[in-house]
Design a protein around this motif. Sequence first.
Motif, PDB file in Angstrom:
ATOM      1  N   ALA A  59      -1.659 -10.042  11.789  1.00  0.00           N
ATOM      2  CA  ALA A  59      -0.978  -8.854  11.272  1.00  0.00           C
ATOM      3  C   ALA A  59      -0.074  -8.192  12.297  1.00  0.00           C
ATOM      4  CB  ALA A  59      -2.010  -7.846  10.758  1.00  0.00           C
ATOM      5  N   GLU A  64       5.592  -5.969   7.354  1.00  0.00           N
ATOM      6  CA  GLU A  64       4.993  -5.667   6.062  1.00  0.00           C
ATOM      7  C   GLU A  64       5.534  -6.626   5.011  1.00  0.00           C
ATOM      8  OE1 GLU A  64       4.049  -1.684   3.613  1.00  0.00           O
ATOM      9  OE2 GLU A  64       6.186  -2.005   3.938  1.00  0.00           O
ATOM     10  N   LEU A  97      -0.052  -8.263   3.325  1.00  0.00           N
ATOM     11  CA  LEU A  97      -0.076  -7.311   4.438  1.00  0.00           C
ATOM     12  C   LEU A  97       0.788  -6.108   4.080  1.00  0.00           C
ATOM     13  CD1 LEU A  97      -0.741  -6.468   7.355  1.00  0.00           C
ATOM     14  CD2 LEU A  97       1.262  -7.795   8.086  1.00  0.00           C
ATOM     15  N   LYS A  99       1.865  -2.006   5.191  1.00  0.00           N
ATOM     16  CA  LYS A  99       1.905  -1.025   6.278  1.00  0.00           C
ATOM     17  C   LYS A  99       2.496   0.275   5.736  1.00  0.00           C
ATOM     18  CE  LYS A  99       2.236  -4.585   9.866  1.00  0.00           C
ATOM     19  NZ  LYS A  99       2.925  -5.067  11.104  1.00  0.00           N
ATOM     20  N   GLU A 101       3.399   3.355   6.118  1.00  0.00           N
ATOM     21  CA  GLU A 101       3.590   4.347   7.174  1.00  0.00           C
ATOM     22  C   GLU A 101       3.882   5.747   6.646  1.00  0.00           C
ATOM     23  OE1 GLU A 101       8.318   3.333   8.039  1.00  0.00           O
ATOM     24  OE2 GLU A 101       6.761   2.618   9.407  1.00  0.00           O
ATOM     25  N   TRP A 108      -5.245   5.854   1.957  1.00  0.00           N
ATOM     26  CA  TRP A 108      -5.210   4.392   1.908  1.00  0.00           C
ATOM     27  C   TRP A 108      -6.336   3.824   1.055  1.00  0.00           C
ATOM     28  CZ3 TRP A 108      -3.588   1.817   7.162  1.00  0.00           C
ATOM     29  CH2 TRP A 108      -2.348   2.323   7.561  1.00  0.00           C
ATOM     30  N   ARG A 157      -8.702  -2.970   7.051  1.00  0.00           N
ATOM     31  CA  ARG A 157      -7.735  -2.525   8.043  1.00  0.00           C
ATOM     32  C   ARG A 157      -7.332  -3.685   8.941  1.00  0.00           C
ATOM     33  NH1 ARG A 157      -7.098   3.026   9.246  1.00  0.00           N
ATOM     34  NH2 ARG A 157      -5.621   2.270  10.819  1.00  0.00           N
ATOM     35  N   ASP A 160      -3.620  -0.942  13.945  1.00  0.00           N
ATOM     36  CA  ASP A 160      -3.497   0.506  13.806  1.00  0.00           C
ATOM     37  C   ASP A 160      -2.690   0.931  12.586  1.00  0.00           C
ATOM     38  OD1 ASP A 160      -4.938   0.907  16.150  1.00  0.00           O
ATOM     39  OD2 ASP A 160      -3.118   0.784  17.393  1.00  0.00           O
ATOM     40  N   ASP A 161      -1.779   0.073  12.135  1.00  0.00           N
ATOM     41  CA  ASP A 161      -0.842   0.513  11.097  1.00  0.00           C
ATOM     42  C   ASP A 161      -0.848  -0.331   9.841  1.00  0.00           C
ATOM     43  OD1 ASP A 161       0.232  -1.779  12.191  1.00  0.00           O
ATOM     44  OD2 ASP A 161       2.291  -1.018  12.264  1.00  0.00           O
ATOM     45  N   GLY A 162      -1.773  -1.281   9.748  1.00  0.00           N
ATOM     46  CA  GLY A 162      -1.725  -2.186   8.608  1.00  0.00           C
ATOM     47  C   GLY A 162      -3.019  -2.270   7.835  1.00  0.00           C
ATOM     48  N   THR A 215       3.937   4.828  -2.503  1.00  0.00           N
ATOM     49  CA  THR A 215       4.445   5.240  -1.187  1.00  0.00           C
ATOM     50  C   THR A 215       5.534   6.297  -1.329  1.00  0.00           C
ATOM     51  OG1 THR A 215       5.956   3.336  -1.166  1.00  0.00           O
ATOM     52  CG2 THR A 215       3.853   3.083  -0.013  1.00  0.00           C
TER      53      THR A 215
END
Length: 288
Positions: A59, A64, A97, A99, A101, A108, A157, A160-162, A215
């Motif tokens: 990942a 993404e 995948l 992300k 953000e 989430w 998870r 950190d971001d995905g 989103t």
Amino acid sequence: MTPSHGPSHGSAGRWSDLDRPPLNATALRRALLLPDGLWTSLEIVPETGSTNSDLAARAGSLPEGAVLIAEEQTSGRGRLDRSWSAPARSGLFLSVLLKPEDVPVGRWGWLPLLTGVAAATGLARAGGVDLSLKWPNDLLVTVAGAERKTGGILAERAGDDGIVVGLGINVTLREDELPVPTAGSLALANAVSTDRDTLLRAVLRSLEQWYRRWTAAGGDPMLCGLQEAYAAGCATLGRSVRAELPGDRALTGEAVAIDGDGRLVVAGANGGREAVGAGDIVHLRPVD
């Protein structure tokens, strides 16, 4: 049309079943990897242990929208580390995948529910079969008047971001191939189409549409219509259920709502309500 499910023959063994042709990677990439689209790569492997584990391990180096699909998954995982396996090319076994953000991490938890709504919508449209959702992440079909699980979702998870969202759907499994009597498949539910290329395109397009709406709304499930759509398709609501909770605790009552955090609200016999965020849900009776 639903395949005839004849036996396979020849030296290729399990790979020679003409009722279960391989996915067409070139056609799928052409249809799904669009300049302004969510999906950025699409890889199909003949076999793997778990698409979720494989995609999560990569990942950090992927953008993404990466999609990993396996024709056969030997160590697929569901919630609570349950195994998920099926014969080669008998279903859709994939992970994506994401992300998000622009969405607070606290929202989430809606992604497995969003994926359920998207998958049910796409499969109904392309396969001509009615599906319902069992909270939090099972896809149900009706086979001979009984509810059967035909799909499951697992979100994990990744860095950190995905977040990696895995989806397994039984498409052409026959009765003698089902892992448990409560399992089902689209073919057993009399789907008008079990063409996996068509079904996969429909699921990923539906997932992109719902993910974009979610989103754009900052993950607000009410604003984007997700909370309403999930409740409308949820077979758990209105049922007597038993929630088997962490710590060997059980809660029995009526499932009355999905709250703003995606939790199942259960009304107990004493009139109190409890929001369940994790645990196993057992349907105790059908909807009246």
